[in-house]
Every structure is written in structure tokens, then in C-alpha cells.
Design an enzyme around this catalytic site. Sequence first.
Site, short mmCIF file in Angstrom:
data_model
loop_
_atom_site.label_atom_id
_atom_site.label_comp_id
_atom_site.label_asym_id
_atom_site.label_seq_id
_atom_site.Cartn_x
_atom_site.Cartn_y
_atom_site.Cartn_z
N GLU A 91 -6.53 4.38 8.04
CA GLU A 91 -6.37 5.82 7.76
C GLU A 91 -7.64 6.37 7.13
OE1 GLU A 91 -2.72 5.37 5.57
OE2 GLU A 91 -1.73 4.80 7.43
N SER A 104 3.72 -2.61 10.32
CA SER A 104 5.17 -2.59 10.49
C SER A 104 5.85 -3.92 10.13
CB SER A 104 5.54 -2.16 11.93
OG SER A 104 5.06 -0.86 12.18
N HIS A 117 -9.19 0.75 5.16
CA HIS A 117 -7.91 1.00 5.81
C HIS A 117 -8.11 1.93 7.00
CE1 HIS A 117 -3.79 2.29 6.51
NE2 HIS A 117 -3.43 1.19 5.89
N GLU A 171 -5.18 -5.48 10.58
CA GLU A 171 -4.14 -4.48 10.83
C GLU A 171 -4.41 -3.78 12.16
OE1 GLU A 171 -2.18 -3.13 6.93
OE2 GLU A 171 -3.97 -1.95 7.16
N ASN A 226 0.87 -1.18 0.00
CA ASN A 226 0.00 0.00 0.00
C ASN A 226 0.90 1.23 0.00
OD1 ASN A 226 -1.82 2.03 0.49
ND2 ASN A 226 -2.31 1.38 2.58
N TRP A 227 0.95 1.89 -1.15
CA TRP A 227 1.87 3.02 -1.28
C TRP A 227 1.32 4.32 -0.68
CZ3 TRP A 227 4.36 2.87 -6.88
CH2 TRP A 227 5.01 1.64 -7.05
N LYS A 228 0.04 4.30 -0.31
CA LYS A 228 -0.60 5.48 0.29
C LYS A 228 -0.38 6.71 -0.59
CE LYS A 228 0.15 3.27 4.69
NZ LYS A 228 0.24 3.40 6.13
N GLY A 264 2.61 1.83 10.85
CA GLY A 264 3.53 2.95 10.69
C GLY A 264 4.23 3.35 11.98
N GLY A 270 3.01 -1.29 4.31
CA GLY A 270 3.02 0.14 4.04
C GLY A 270 4.44 0.61 3.76
N GLY A 271 5.09 1.16 4.77
CA GLY A 271 6.41 1.77 4.61
C GLY A 271 7.42 0.92 3.84
C1 PEP Z 1 -0.53 -0.12 6.25
O1 PEP Z 1 -0.67 1.09 6.18
O2 PEP Z 1 -1.40 -0.87 5.77
C2 PEP Z 1 0.65 -0.65 6.92
C3 PEP Z 1 0.65 -1.90 7.29
O3 PEP Z 1 1.68 0.24 7.12
P1 PEP Z 1 3.13 -0.09 7.76
O4 PEP Z 1 3.61 -1.36 7.10
O5 PEP Z 1 3.97 1.09 7.39
O6 PEP Z 1 2.92 -0.26 9.22
#
Ligand code: PEP
Length: 250
Positions: A96, A212, A94, A166, A9-11, A172, A233-234
Site C-alpha cells: 500500500e 488473506s 508494504h 506478500e 498490521n492494523w493499517k 485484502g 492485515g484484516g
Molecule cells: C497486509 O496488508 O499486510 C495483509 C496481509 O492484509 P490481509 O491479511 O488483510 O490480506
Amino acid sequence: MRKKIVAGNWKMNMDVQGTENLLNALKSESLAADVTVMVAPTFVNLSAAKQQLSETEVEVIAQNMHFAESGAYTGEISAAMLQAIGIKTVILGHSERRSYFGETDEILEKKVSQAIDKGLQVMFCFGEELADRKSGAHFNVVASQLKNALFALPKTAWSQIILAYEPVWAIGTGETASAEQAQDMHAFIRKTISEAYDATTAEQLSILYGGSVKPGNAQEIFSKPDVDGGLIGGAALVASDFAAIVNAFN
Ligand code: PEP
């Protein structure tokens, strides 16, 4: 056999050039053939990303969509618009979207139902907040998120669903659920689906973990029997890290 899936997920990251560079870097990595790999760039870069990945097995997916067919919803994107550019899967729910854009279970139920009706596959995200985990309410919170948004679906719709658990406190933050915490919750989710539908539906469902996930912890998390992959994510923004996560299944 359940599908193993790793999705990035590049957001709201990567402009057109950044998208091209990251996809080129990803194309130069070798990715395990038995893992379904997905990337979710921003809406404006979906078409270019699809074209760039056309000769690969990597699927381009969307980060969101609206529940209406079309109409006066400034700034929104419909299921049909995604399909018109060849998108087959959409992330919904998600954390966010829930926390910054007010997406409730009720809104998500409408989005999921529209996506399913239109023939899209849904990657449905959900998970508890830190306060829920601390008070021991996490299993109840997750059960009600699933029930409220998904349990009006007919059994047949579940072939179009991927779940992504999640925990909000792990997104994050660098804080990961332990592999045991992930397994306990995934087993609970599978049992909840089994009770609401049936054992076969639950058995066939891919349940991803997100929060994470990094090259250093992916292998342990993915080794758990009810964890079928990850939503990243990251670490999805660094091709070598993302590839290492894709290749972290035993
Ligand atoms: C996400 O936003 O779906 C996610 C899992 O982010 P991260 O891996 O950065 O925690």
C-alpha cells in the site's frame, strides 16, 4: 532455530479507544509462547499501546518511517522518534505504501538503510502483482525487489531483517496463495539470499507470508518448511482470529 513470528498490521484502523479495546481483547487470549507476536497500530497510538502491553511479550511495531534524520518533511516520522518511544521494529515497503504513496525500490533502499543504521529491526515487505504472476514473471520481480532495496546491505545487517512476502493479489482480497505457492516462493527467496550472501544468513532469516491469512488457512501455510509465520492485515483486527493465527503453528 529461526524465529516464528506473527505480526498484525492494523493499517489506518482503530482510534485510541479502539486500540485500547483490541489490545485488551488480545491480552485475554492465550498466545503460544514460542511465537514472537507483534502488533502495528497507527503512529498516534504507539505510545499508549506500548504502555498497555508493557507487561506482556507482545511487541509494538511501527507501520512506516521516513529515511531522513529530521527536517522539513511535513507529516513524516523519523527512526529516532520511533526509538524515543521504545519502538524497535518498523514495517517498510508494504504494497500500500508502494502503490498509494509512490514508494519505489530506491526510496525503500534509503529507508531500510536509515532504519538499520539507527539500530531498528526492519520487516521488509515485497511481492508481485497479479499480472506478474499471470505472466510467470513473479520470481524475477521478487528477486529484483530484494536486490534493489536490500542487497547493498552488509551481511551483518541481516540479523536486523525480517522478510514478509506478500503477493499483492492476495492482500485484502480474500484470495490466498496456496501453501505450495507460498513455499515455492519462500524457498526461492531463501536461495536468492543464500546466493547473494551465504547459506547461514539465509537459514537464519525469518520469512513471513502475508495475504488473506485467516484462522482457517494459517495452519496449512505455516506448516511449510520455509514459511516462518505471517503478516496479518484484516484478521489482526479481531483478537480471537489473530490469536488463532498465532497458535496455528504445528
Ligand atoms: C497486509 O496488508 O499486510 C495483509 C496481509 O492484509 P490481509 O491479511 O488483510 O490480506
